[in-house]
Design a protein around this motif. Structure first.
Motif, mmCIF file in Angstrom:
data_model
loop_
_atom_site.group_PDB
_atom_site.id
_atom_site.type_symbol
_atom_site.label_atom_id
_atom_site.label_comp_id
_atom_site.label_asym_id
_atom_site.label_seq_id
_atom_site.Cartn_x
_atom_site.Cartn_y
_atom_site.Cartn_z
ATOM 1 N N ASP A 414 95.834 19.418 -98.329
ATOM 2 C CA ASP A 414 96.020 20.207 -99.551
ATOM 3 C C ASP A 414 97.303 21.029 -99.569
ATOM 4 O O ASP A 414 97.862 21.268 -100.646
ATOM 5 C CB ASP A 414 94.802 21.109 -99.769
ATOM 6 C CG ASP A 414 93.568 20.295 -100.116
ATOM 7 O OD1 ASP A 414 93.715 19.333 -100.892
ATOM 8 O OD2 ASP A 414 92.477 20.599 -99.598
ATOM 9 N N ALA A 415 97.762 21.479 -98.397
ATOM 10 C CA ALA A 415 98.985 22.298 -98.390
ATOM 11 C C ALA A 415 100.155 21.493 -98.951
ATOM 12 O O ALA A 415 100.916 21.971 -99.793
ATOM 13 C CB ALA A 415 99.294 22.784 -96.973
ATOM 14 N N GLU A 416 100.278 20.245 -98.521
ATOM 15 C CA GLU A 416 101.396 19.418 -98.985
ATOM 16 C C GLU A 416 101.341 19.206 -100.497
ATOM 17 O O GLU A 416 102.361 19.291 -101.197
ATOM 18 C CB GLU A 416 101.380 18.062 -98.275
ATOM 19 C CG GLU A 416 102.545 17.199 -98.689
ATOM 20 C CD GLU A 416 102.496 15.794 -98.090
ATOM 21 O OE1 GLU A 416 101.491 15.443 -97.466
ATOM 22 O OE2 GLU A 416 103.478 15.064 -98.256
ATOM 23 N N LEU A 417 100.132 18.939 -101.006
ATOM 24 C CA LEU A 417 99.981 18.711 -102.447
ATOM 25 C C LEU A 417 100.314 19.980 -103.230
ATOM 26 O O LEU A 417 100.977 19.933 -104.269
ATOM 27 C CB LEU A 417 98.550 18.246 -102.752
ATOM 28 C CG LEU A 417 98.181 16.880 -102.157
ATOM 29 C CD1 LEU A 417 96.675 16.641 -102.254
ATOM 30 C CD2 LEU A 417 98.950 15.761 -102.869
ATOM 31 N N MET A 418 99.868 21.116 -102.708
ATOM 32 C CA MET A 418 100.160 22.394 -103.385
ATOM 33 C C MET A 418 101.661 22.668 -103.385
ATOM 34 O O MET A 418 102.241 23.064 -104.408
ATOM 35 C CB MET A 418 99.418 23.526 -102.659
ATOM 36 C CG MET A 418 99.672 24.899 -103.240
ATOM 37 S SD MET A 418 99.023 25.056 -104.915
ATOM 38 C CE MET A 418 97.350 25.584 -104.561
ATOM 39 N N ILE A 419 102.305 22.433 -102.259
ATOM 40 C CA ILE A 419 103.750 22.691 -102.160
ATOM 41 C C ILE A 419 104.519 21.792 -103.137
ATOM 42 O O ILE A 419 105.440 22.235 -103.815
ATOM 43 C CB ILE A 419 104.223 22.471 -100.700
ATOM 44 C CG1 ILE A 419 103.651 23.589 -99.804
ATOM 45 C CG2 ILE A 419 105.752 22.441 -100.608
ATOM 46 C CD1 ILE A 419 103.747 23.307 -98.322
ATOM 47 N N LYS A 420 104.081 20.547 -103.239
ATOM 48 C CA LYS A 420 104.744 19.603 -104.158
ATOM 49 C C LYS A 420 104.651 20.102 -105.606
ATOM 50 O O LYS A 420 105.642 20.109 -106.341
ATOM 51 C CB LYS A 420 104.076 18.232 -104.010
ATOM 52 C CG LYS A 420 104.805 17.093 -104.658
ATOM 53 C CD LYS A 420 104.096 15.786 -104.292
ATOM 54 C CE LYS A 420 104.638 14.625 -105.109
ATOM 55 N NZ LYS A 420 103.811 13.426 -104.947
ATOM 56 N N ALA A 421 103.459 20.562 -105.996
ATOM 57 C CA ALA A 421 103.275 21.037 -107.381
ATOM 58 C C ALA A 421 104.084 22.298 -107.637
ATOM 59 O O ALA A 421 104.744 22.431 -108.676
ATOM 60 C CB ALA A 421 101.788 21.282 -107.644
ATOM 61 N N LEU A 422 104.048 23.229 -106.695
ATOM 62 C CA LEU A 422 104.745 24.505 -106.909
ATOM 63 C C LEU A 422 106.268 24.340 -106.853
ATOM 64 O O LEU A 422 106.995 25.016 -107.579
ATOM 65 C CB LEU A 422 104.283 25.555 -105.884
ATOM 66 C CG LEU A 422 102.816 25.982 -106.005
ATOM 67 C CD1 LEU A 422 102.477 27.008 -104.931
ATOM 68 C CD2 LEU A 422 102.512 26.540 -107.385
ATOM 69 N N ALA A 423 106.728 23.434 -105.993
ATOM 70 C CA ALA A 423 108.168 23.185 -105.943
ATOM 71 C C ALA A 423 108.645 22.611 -107.278
ATOM 72 O O ALA A 423 109.722 22.937 -107.782
ATOM 73 C CB ALA A 423 108.503 22.243 -104.789
ATOM 74 N N ALA A 424 107.811 21.765 -107.890
ATOM 75 C CA ALA A 424 108.150 21.214 -109.206
ATOM 76 C C ALA A 424 108.207 22.335 -110.247
ATOM 77 O O ALA A 424 109.069 22.334 -111.137
ATOM 78 C CB ALA A 424 107.132 20.155 -109.610
ATOM 79 N N HIS A 425 107.297 23.275 -110.136
ATOM 80 C CA HIS A 425 107.299 24.428 -111.063
ATOM 81 C C HIS A 425 108.581 25.236 -110.913
ATOM 82 O O HIS A 425 109.193 25.643 -111.923
ATOM 83 C CB HIS A 425 106.077 25.308 -110.765
ATOM 84 C CG HIS A 425 106.127 26.669 -111.378
ATOM 85 N ND1 HIS A 425 106.121 26.886 -112.737
ATOM 86 C CD2 HIS A 425 106.222 27.909 -110.811
ATOM 87 C CE1 HIS A 425 106.185 28.192 -112.987
ATOM 88 N NE2 HIS A 425 106.248 28.820 -111.842
#
Ligand code: ZN
Length: 427
Positions: A414-425
């Motif tokens: 989940d950390a990787e998925l969260m980082i991917k979404a937030l980096a896109a933001h």
């Protein structure tokens, strides 16, 4: 890759034993990437691309990267999380003796699951305020004894036969003081602890004007499961949020169009109304300075988007009925969008659809949660900031089990998925 992020998250969890320790670790990561420290006391010069951070009261950090365009024209891209964790804190004159033992009187900070604190190898960590030679405000230094120093032993089942049927009932005043030694006849006072802190910090006991002591677990974060699907640790709520927000911020574009802002606040677990909590003027004042002037600030707020990143309850297979049907997030299922029509989480604004769209565009699976109607709903810094600043946003979080236990559980993907979404933001 996901394991890599999780290993770094576990290291952050181990180091961030108090909110101040977590903030210091965040600062170290920012400085390693070239971010410069700004003081709220000084005037600021902010060229395009300026990358800086501000610390308030040692435990809250706001970092920023100036965009290519004015915040007034683009709004800010903000992510917020919290650095504090529910737990036990030693009272100012907490040292005392009883029945041949040395003990420490403790206060409860926030809402920990108290039973989870029993029978664990605990230590002490905190901040010491060191006297300044010129009479100015004392300097803060952090310490962590690391080795096991105290325990809160449960009473034997033979003396509490109903514990497995009735649950462990704890009196908050009388049952929580940790035992930290056997009475050897010598005085046991806080001054003795001050001397031990002075040894750790390599200073004179007399230089320590005052200190704050928190009781913390000594057990390090660990991978768990036959195939390493989980990790367990203290403080996943919300150092999991702090770390993923920070990591996304650090990996986002260094020449963004919009100004990026990362806000890590202390005091969420006690309502945020402190000097450096989300209800303080910390974020407002930084955003205003980044905007240049008051009108630009107000224009920027109206165009800003904030993601509040705080833990979410994954469904527990042994208690699945505690979740609303069709709203049962799972570990390793990706970030969770939290919704509540009474606005305990930001729900009404276009911030949630914005995040849904963002995840879809970047192939990040998104889960949703809404609380059962017969259970109370938690809250976050999201509604506090959104309502005060008039900023659109969404409440999201990492799925986790045992929130507010001394030992929580998360999923390794989940950390990787969260980082991917937030980096896109952040863009
Ligand atoms: Zn939280």
């Amino acid at each position: 890759m996901s394991a890599d992020h999780t290993m770094r998250l576990m290291d952050f969890l181990d180091k961030g034993v108090t909110a101040s320790h977590a903030a210091a670790e965040a600062v170290a990561m920012l400085e390693e990437k070239g971010f410069k420290r700004y003081s709220e006391r000084k005037g600021w010069v902010l060229p395009t691309g300026a990358a800086g951070y501000v610390v308030r009261d040692d435990s809250s950090v706001i970092a920023f990267r100036m965009g290519r365009r004015s915040p007034a024209d683009t709004g800010f891209r903000i992510v917020g999380a919290h650095t504090d964790v529910p737990g036990l804190r030693v009272k100012p004159f907490g040292a005392y003796k009883k029945e041949g033992y040395k003990l420490l009187g403790v206060e409860i900070y926030g809402g920990p699951i108290l039973a989870s604190w029993m029978d664990r190898d605990l230590t002490l960590a905190g901040r010491a305020f060191i006297k300044s030679s010129d009479g100015s405000a004392p300097q803060t230094r952090l310490f962590n004894f690391e080795k096991p120093l105290c325990r809160i032993p449960q009473v034997a089942i033979h003396l509490n036969r109903s514990v497995n049927d009735d649950g462990l009932k704890l009196n908050k005043q009388t049952h929580l003081p940790p035992l930290c030694g056997i009475d050897d006849g010598a005085p046991f006072e806080m001054d003795g602890i001050r001397e031990r802190i002075a040894v750790l910090l390599d200073c004179e006991p007399g230089d320590i004007v005052d200190f704050r002591l928190e009781v913390v677990d000594t057990q390090k974060a660990a991978l768990c499961g036959f195939d390493g699907d989980f990790y367990s640790s203290g403080r996943i709520d919300n150092l999991g949020g702090s770390f993923t927000s920070l990591q996304a911020f650090l990996t986002a574009s260094e020449t963004p169009e919009e100004t990026q802002v990362l806000a890590l606040f202390d005091s969420e677990e006690i309502g945020s109304a402190t000097l450096n909590g989300a209800a303080s003027n910390f974020l407002d004042s930084i955003l205003e300075r980044l905007s240049g002037n008051r009108e630009n600030f107000l224009r920027a707020l109206a165009g800003s988007l904030m993601i509040s990143n705080d833990g979410a309850h994954a469904v527990h297979p042994n208690y699945a009925e505690l979740h609303e049907p069709k709203h049962k997030p799972v570990l390793n299922g990706g970030p969770v969008l939290k919704m509540n029509s009474n606005e305990r989480y930001i729900t009404q604004s276009a911030g949630a659809p914005y995040f849904i769209n963002l995840c879809a565009q970047h192939n990040v699976p998104l889960q949703r949660i809404v609380v059962r109607s017969d259970l109370p709903c938690g809250s976050t810094i999201g509604p506090i900031i959104s309502s005060r600043l008039g900023v659109m946003g969404a409440d999201i979080g990492l799925p986790m089990l045992s929130m507010h236990s001394i030992r929580e559980t998360g999923g390794v993907k989940d950390a990787e998925l969260m980082i991917k979404a937030l980096a896109a933001h952040f863009g």
